[in-house]
Design a protein around this motif. Structure first.
Motif, mmCIF file in Angstrom:
data_model
loop_
_atom_site.group_PDB
_atom_site.id
_atom_site.type_symbol
_atom_site.label_atom_id
_atom_site.label_comp_id
_atom_site.label_asym_id
_atom_site.label_seq_id
_atom_site.Cartn_x
_atom_site.Cartn_y
_atom_site.Cartn_z
ATOM 1 N N ARG A 51 0.844 -1.195 0.000
ATOM 2 C CA ARG A 51 0.000 0.000 0.000
ATOM 3 C C ARG A 51 0.875 1.239 0.000
ATOM 4 N NH1 ARG A 51 -0.066 1.895 5.407
ATOM 5 N NH2 ARG A 51 0.629 0.324 6.909
ATOM 6 N N ARG A 52 0.309 2.336 -0.506
ATOM 7 C CA ARG A 52 0.973 3.633 -0.457
ATOM 8 C C ARG A 52 0.442 4.468 0.708
ATOM 9 N NH1 ARG A 52 3.244 5.625 -5.154
ATOM 10 N NH2 ARG A 52 4.476 6.728 -3.573
ATOM 11 N N ALA A 53 -0.593 3.999 1.372
ATOM 12 C CA ALA A 53 -1.359 4.798 2.333
ATOM 13 C C ALA A 53 -0.668 4.882 3.687
ATOM 14 C CB ALA A 53 -2.766 4.219 2.493
ATOM 15 N N TYR A 54 0.080 5.956 3.877
ATOM 16 C CA TYR A 54 0.686 6.318 5.149
ATOM 17 C C TYR A 54 0.430 7.800 5.388
ATOM 18 C CZ TYR A 54 3.543 2.043 5.628
ATOM 19 O OH TYR A 54 3.972 0.750 5.792
ATOM 20 N N ARG A 55 0.287 8.170 6.642
ATOM 21 C CA ARG A 55 0.235 9.604 6.958
ATOM 22 C C ARG A 55 1.615 10.230 6.984
ATOM 23 N NH1 ARG A 55 -3.887 9.508 12.050
ATOM 24 N NH2 ARG A 55 -2.833 7.519 12.319
ATOM 25 N N ASP A 56 2.630 9.411 7.001
ATOM 26 C CA ASP A 56 4.012 9.851 7.121
ATOM 27 C C ASP A 56 4.637 9.978 5.722
ATOM 28 O OD1 ASP A 56 6.802 9.995 7.524
ATOM 29 O OD2 ASP A 56 6.639 8.910 9.414
ATOM 30 N N PRO A 57 5.060 11.179 5.320
ATOM 31 C CA PRO A 57 5.637 11.360 3.981
ATOM 32 C C PRO A 57 6.845 10.469 3.711
ATOM 33 C CG PRO A 57 5.135 13.499 4.962
ATOM 34 C CD PRO A 57 4.937 12.471 6.041
ATOM 35 N N LEU A 58 7.635 10.161 4.742
ATOM 36 C CA LEU A 58 8.798 9.295 4.546
ATOM 37 C C LEU A 58 8.380 7.943 3.992
ATOM 38 C CD1 LEU A 58 11.760 8.384 4.912
ATOM 39 C CD2 LEU A 58 11.191 7.837 7.302
ATOM 40 N N ILE A 319 17.537 0.201 10.828
ATOM 41 C CA ILE A 319 18.507 -0.220 9.826
ATOM 42 C C ILE A 319 19.738 0.663 10.021
ATOM 43 C CG2 ILE A 319 18.878 -0.818 7.410
ATOM 44 C CD1 ILE A 319 15.883 -0.271 6.934
ATOM 45 N N ASP A 320 20.764 0.134 10.673
ATOM 46 C CA ASP A 320 21.920 0.946 11.031
ATOM 47 C C ASP A 320 23.156 0.064 11.112
ATOM 48 O OD1 ASP A 320 23.340 3.220 11.692
ATOM 49 O OD2 ASP A 320 22.490 3.444 13.693
ATOM 50 N N ARG A 321 24.314 0.718 11.154
ATOM 51 C CA ARG A 321 25.576 -0.026 11.232
ATOM 52 C C ARG A 321 26.364 0.392 12.454
ATOM 53 N NH1 ARG A 321 30.159 -1.122 6.509
ATOM 54 N NH2 ARG A 321 31.809 -1.832 7.939
ATOM 55 N N VAL A 322 26.919 -0.601 13.152
ATOM 56 C CA VAL A 322 27.830 -0.381 14.274
ATOM 57 C C VAL A 322 29.101 -1.174 13.982
ATOM 58 C CG1 VAL A 322 28.202 -0.630 16.749
ATOM 59 C CG2 VAL A 322 25.917 -0.100 15.885
ATOM 60 N N GLY A 323 30.192 -0.498 13.674
ATOM 61 C CA GLY A 323 31.414 -1.203 13.315
ATOM 62 C C GLY A 323 31.174 -2.113 12.132
ATOM 63 N N GLY A 353 28.309 2.986 2.870
ATOM 64 C CA GLY A 353 27.504 4.146 2.543
ATOM 65 C C GLY A 353 26.753 4.703 3.742
ATOM 66 N N ARG A 354 26.030 5.771 3.498
ATOM 67 C CA ARG A 354 25.305 6.456 4.574
ATOM 68 C C ARG A 354 23.938 5.828 4.791
ATOM 69 N NH1 ARG A 354 25.390 12.795 3.496
ATOM 70 N NH2 ARG A 354 24.472 12.724 5.573
ATOM 71 N N THR A 355 23.384 6.103 5.961
ATOM 72 C CA THR A 355 22.053 5.603 6.280
ATOM 73 C C THR A 355 21.010 6.290 5.408
ATOM 74 O OG1 THR A 355 20.473 5.184 8.071
ATOM 75 C CG2 THR A 355 21.592 7.308 8.084
ATOM 76 N N TYR A 356 19.907 5.603 5.170
ATOM 77 C CA TYR A 356 18.833 6.124 4.319
ATOM 78 C C TYR A 356 18.135 7.304 4.969
ATOM 79 C CZ TYR A 356 14.604 6.040 1.409
ATOM 80 O OH TYR A 356 13.568 6.365 0.576
ATOM 81 N N ASP A 357 17.855 7.194 6.247
ATOM 82 C CA ASP A 357 17.176 8.275 6.969
ATOM 83 C C ASP A 357 17.582 8.213 8.433
ATOM 84 O OD1 ASP A 357 14.682 9.446 8.582
ATOM 85 O OD2 ASP A 357 14.597 10.254 6.547
ATOM 86 N N PRO A 358 17.826 9.361 9.076
ATOM 87 C CA PRO A 358 18.252 9.348 10.480
ATOM 88 C C PRO A 358 17.275 8.655 11.422
ATOM 89 C CG PRO A 358 18.601 11.514 9.500
ATOM 90 C CD PRO A 358 17.824 10.718 8.506
ATOM 91 N N LEU A 362 20.133 3.598 15.288
ATOM 92 C CA LEU A 362 20.078 3.199 16.687
ATOM 93 C C LEU A 362 19.956 4.409 17.595
ATOM 94 C CD1 LEU A 362 22.813 0.504 16.335
ATOM 95 C CD2 LEU A 362 20.561 0.018 17.323
ATOM 96 N N ARG A 363 20.655 5.471 17.248
ATOM 97 C CA ARG A 363 20.603 6.684 18.061
ATOM 98 C C ARG A 363 19.176 7.239 18.137
ATOM 99 N NH1 ARG A 363 23.957 10.746 19.896
ATOM 100 N NH2 ARG A 363 23.049 12.822 19.937
ATOM 101 N N ALA A 364 18.509 7.306 17.004
ATOM 102 C CA ALA A 364 17.133 7.819 16.989
ATOM 103 C C ALA A 364 16.220 6.956 17.821
ATOM 104 C CB ALA A 364 16.634 7.912 15.555
ATOM 105 N N HIS A 365 16.375 5.651 17.749
ATOM 106 C CA HIS A 365 15.532 4.766 18.525
ATOM 107 C C HIS A 365 15.843 4.861 20.022
ATOM 108 C CE1 HIS A 365 13.141 2.646 15.531
ATOM 109 N NE2 HIS A 365 14.207 2.669 14.740
ATOM 110 N N ALA A 366 17.110 5.107 20.347
ATOM 111 C CA ALA A 366 17.471 5.279 21.769
ATOM 112 C C ALA A 366 16.793 6.512 22.332
ATOM 113 C CB ALA A 366 18.977 5.376 21.910
#
Length: 372
Positions: A51-58, A319-323, A353-358, A362-366
């Motif tokens: 589905r495309r139906a989200y209230r969140d633009p991301l 979805i993140d990388r640690v070491g 490479g860089r993360t897709y979105d901050p 892990l930091r954001a979830h913390a």
């Protein structure tokens, strides 16, 4: 020499990651604890909502990117994977008007209908408020998708190993070491852990994970009163229930049953402690709901099944990388539709490479966990 990446877990996310990595030239080994396509995790079955139906633009934006990747995979594999049916979103808690605004902001086709207008088009439903229809929604065949991605990954040079449980992961110098059941070890430059509900057990002592909640969910299939009736995918959230449904694919048998489930009806468990038992209370709640919300379905549920959700506190992906370790998913019960895109995101991280979105870090979830 190419980067050697071990991918742990060959469900939707792991197989998509292995494919993306192999196409980028990495040396990939994909490990699966059970047989490929098993039903013990979160990636089995022939019918998952797209589905495309989200209230969140991301997430609206991501669904568009994922759709392109699904079509590309279909073309490359010669396998139909995404069947378009259109989708409905309704109910006062669902906020179809707010979702419509988000879709409009991203240029996604949609129509807001009154309850009467929607009932004329879909008489199997009972509506009591505005209904959002978006034509790009449909059904992903998860079983075929996993097989197609693993096959394509192997063709691109990956090595896929079934029935080979990974029991521990630790760092080894600049890379990582994968410990297999039976005592063997393998060394890799990077390890991507896409193990769904097994992820907390594998990484809890290696990576500072945010709280992750594993629940066992159940689904049921209900026959249509009119086998010729049009049933799109749908999400209903109101004061009486929060449910989703979709055409049941092969799981629903030749009669074209509708797969129906409570999004919030699971119980807390772990990947290895789950009992696969079907909750009779959930079955009865759904049967009772048919009279008021889905009169076009027969109250005779069959082919019950269960799967596992691995959820973050705010249902954003992780979805993140640690070491040398990439944490891939947990997808909080709504990730299947994004599988080929999540594979590309994880592969990008694995190759530096860089993360897709901050928000996926892990930091954001913390931070979310501390606020919560």
């Amino acid at each position: 020499m190419p980067v050697h990446v071990a991918v742990v877990g060959a469900g939707l996310m792991g197989s998509a990651t292995a494919l993306a990595l192999a196409r980028l030239g990495a040396a990939v080994t994909l490990y699966e604890a059970r047989e490929f396509g098993h039903a013990a995790g979160s990636s089995h079955g022939s019918a998952r909502i797209f589905r495309r139906a989200y209230r969140d633009p991301l997430y609206v934006r991501m669904t568009g990117e994922a759709a392109e990747l699904w079509r590309s995979l279909e073309s490359a594999s010669g396998t139909p994977l995404l069947k378009v049916t259109g989708g409905l979103d309704y109910g006062s808690v669902r906020d179809p008007v707010g979702i419509a605004a988000a879709l409009a902001g991203q240029g996604v086709a949609h129509t807001l209908l009154t309850a009467d207008e929607a009932a004329k088009r879909w008489p199997g439903f009972a509506f009591d408020g505005p209904v959002l229809f978006h034509p790009e929604a449909g059904v992903v065949d998860a079983d075929r998708a996993v097989r197609a991605m693993i096959a394509a990954a192997v063709t691109a040079g990956a090595r896929a190993v079934a029935r080979t449980p990974v029991v521990r992961i630790d760092r080894r110098g600049a890379g990582a070491r994968v410990h297999l059941a039976g005592g063997a070890t393998r060394v890799a430059d990077v390890v991507v852990v896409a193990a769904g509900p097994w992820l907390p057990d594998l990484l809890g002592d290696v990576v500072a994970l945010p709280p992750l909640r594993v629940t066992q969910q159940q689904v049921f299939h209900f026959p249509r009163r009119d086998p010729a009736a049009d049933w799109p995918v749908f999400v209903y959230k109101g004061p009486d229930a929060q449910v989703y449904g979709l055409p049941g694919g092969r799981d629903g048998g030749p009669g074209g049953a509708v797969k129906l489930a409570e999004h919030d009806g699971g119980h807390v468990t772990t990947a290895d402690a789950r009992d696969f038992a079907i909750d009779p209370a959930s079955r009865e709640r759904l049967r009772a709901l048919l009279a008021t919300r889905f009169p076009g379905l027969e109250p005779a549920p069959f082919a019950p099944a269960s799967c596992l959700y691995t959820s973050t506190a705010n249902e954003d992906f992780l979805i993140d990388r640690v070491g040398p370790i990439v944490v891939c998913s947990p997808c909080s019960g709504h990730g299947a539709k994004f599988a080929p895109l999540i594979g590309e995101i994880a592969a990008t991280l694995a190759l530096g490479g860089r993360t897709y979105d901050p928000r996926f870090t892990l930091r954001a979830h913390a931070v979310t966990s501390m606020i919560g």
